[in-house]
Enzyme design. Structure first.
Site, PDB file in Angstrom:
ATOM      1  N   HIS A 102      -4.355  -3.146   2.505  1.00  0.00           N
ATOM      2  CA  HIS A 102      -3.872  -2.856   3.860  1.00  0.00           C
ATOM      3  C   HIS A 102      -3.476  -4.143   4.571  1.00  0.00           C
ATOM      4  CE1 HIS A 102      -5.654   1.271   4.122  1.00  0.00           C
ATOM      5  NE2 HIS A 102      -4.601   1.399   4.881  1.00  0.00           N
TER       6      HIS A 102
ATOM      7  N   GLU B 148       0.815  -1.213   0.000  1.00  0.00           N
ATOM      8  CA  GLU B 148       0.000   0.000   0.000  1.00  0.00           C
ATOM      9  C   GLU B 148       0.858   1.277   0.000  1.00  0.00           C
ATOM     10  OE1 GLU B 148      -3.572  -0.077   1.086  1.00  0.00           O
ATOM     11  OE2 GLU B 148      -3.781   2.075   1.350  1.00  0.00           O
TER      12      GLU B 148
END
Ligand SMILES: Nc1ncnc2c1ncn2[C@@H]1O[C@H](COP(=O)(O)OP(=O)(O)OP(=O)(O)O)[C@@H](O)[C@H]1O
Length: 340
Positions: free
Chosen positions: A310, A10
């Site tokens: 995430h 990410e």
């Protein structure tokens, strides 16, 4: 010395926070570069910098690169984490919850009592709101052995911030793993429709709309309204869905020009999507559970709403510390954590 590439996965703030928690806990010196390279404004923002300073304070770390906008950090712990009384101020509306999550596990695993005051944003987008921390995150990790509670002292919304929470941690309990593969039967939705410095019809409308929507979906629901004083106007609806074995949380924040009904719809849509997924763990808790699970003495298994970037990013950072093996089954959204 562990080196983490901050652009990994990410490429956001969570790479930094997870690395800081683990470096603080294990006493491992850490370097990070390309911090938040995946974001339009890369480098350390106020919230991340406060997380760095908070973690450094706990373990008396020597730190280089701790300035706003820095994309490089060296973090060298000088002692095990020290429980105590601390105050950390983000100074902007940056999320206090994310600072809390940076320091909570080091404190929870160290014998002793801590009381922490955190100032900044308490109910801000793209981060766990205060009710999420209180109703979803802490109860989930309490089941693993983390003994902590939070109190809201002042509301802090974007863009003014100015909020304050207190965290109390009793450290020193070993953590055990969790099995959340089956959420069990639906029980109820609890909610809080809250405003500061705004008229009372706003929380009332958010609550009415959400209660109507969720009753239409045959759900038992009770939403409280709250109108409080604050340093600035703000509004939000915070919902928790309780199942026999798990709780999930959803929120939506008001902003000027956004009708109360639409705020309610956003939170309800998110809740209903989770409800229909059949999962036990919402998409946010799914990435947040990895760290405590990696530090436990037994395995954790859970059925996540989705496997987010995430989650896979956090898993990659944890594995670089060699603390756990994490298996993700994307076909069934199953996550297994095997502490090493
Ligand atoms: N609505 C929400 N409810 C609960 N948790 C949330 C919510 N939105 C985001 N989160 C959590 O907040 C964390 C945000 O991580 P992220 O890396 O995006 O942080 P960040 O520091 O804001 O970074 P960046 O500014 O780089 O995006 C994740 O753990 C995510 O699950």
């Amino acid at each position: 010395m562990i080196h983490i590439d901050g652009s990994f996965g990410e490429g956001g703030g969570q790479v930094l926070r997870t690395a800081l928690s683990l470096a603080t806990l294990t006493g491992t010196p850490l370097t990070l570069d390309r911090i938040r390279a995946g974001r339009t404004k890369p480098g350390l923002a106020a919230q991340h910098l406060t997380g760095v300073r908070a973690a450094a304070t706990l373990c008396n770390a020597k730190v280089y690169g701790d300035s706003l906008g820095s994309q490089f950090l060296e973090f060298i712990p000088q002692s095990p984490p020290q429980p105590g009384h601390y105050r950390f101020d983000v100074t902007t509306a940056g999320s206090v919850s994310l600072v809390l999550q940076t320091i909570l596990l080091p404190l929870a695993l160290t014998p002793g009592e801590s009381r922490i005051t955190l100032c900044g944003g308490t109910h801000v987008a793209f981060s766990p709101s205060f009710p999420y921390i209180q109703e979803v995150y802490l109860p989930a990790i309490a089941r693993m052995g983390v003994c902590a509670e939070v109190t809201l002292v002042k509301w802090g919304w974007y863009p003014r911030g100015g909020g304050e929470i207190q965290l109390r941690v009793t450290g020193g309990q070993p953590l055990s793993g969790l099995n959340l593969q089956d959420r069990g039967k639906f029980q109820q939705v609890r909610g809080l429709a809250a405003v500061t410095e705004l008229p009372s019809h706003i929380p009332q409308r958010m609550a009415n709309r959400a209660e109507n929507r969720l009753r239409e979906a045959q759900m038992k629901v009770h939403i409280q309204t709250s109108r409080q004083k604050g340093i600035a106007p703000g509004a939000g609806l915070f919902l928790t869905a309780d199942y026999r074995n798990s709780t999930a949380g959803f929120s939506a924040l008001g902003k000027q020009g956004l009708p109360s009904d639409q705020v309610a719809d956003r939170a309800c849509d998110a809740l209903l999507e989770f409800h229909h997924s059949g999962a036990a763990v919402d998409v946010y808790l799914a990435d947040q559970l990895l760290l405590p699970a990696a530090l436990a003495t037994s395995e954790t298994h859970y059925h996540a709403q989705a496997i987010s970037l995430h989650l896979t990013t956090n898993a990659g950072v944890i594995e670089q510390f060699g603390l756990a093996k994490i298996e993700i089954n994307p076909a069934h959204n199953l996550v297994s954590v095997f502490p090493q």
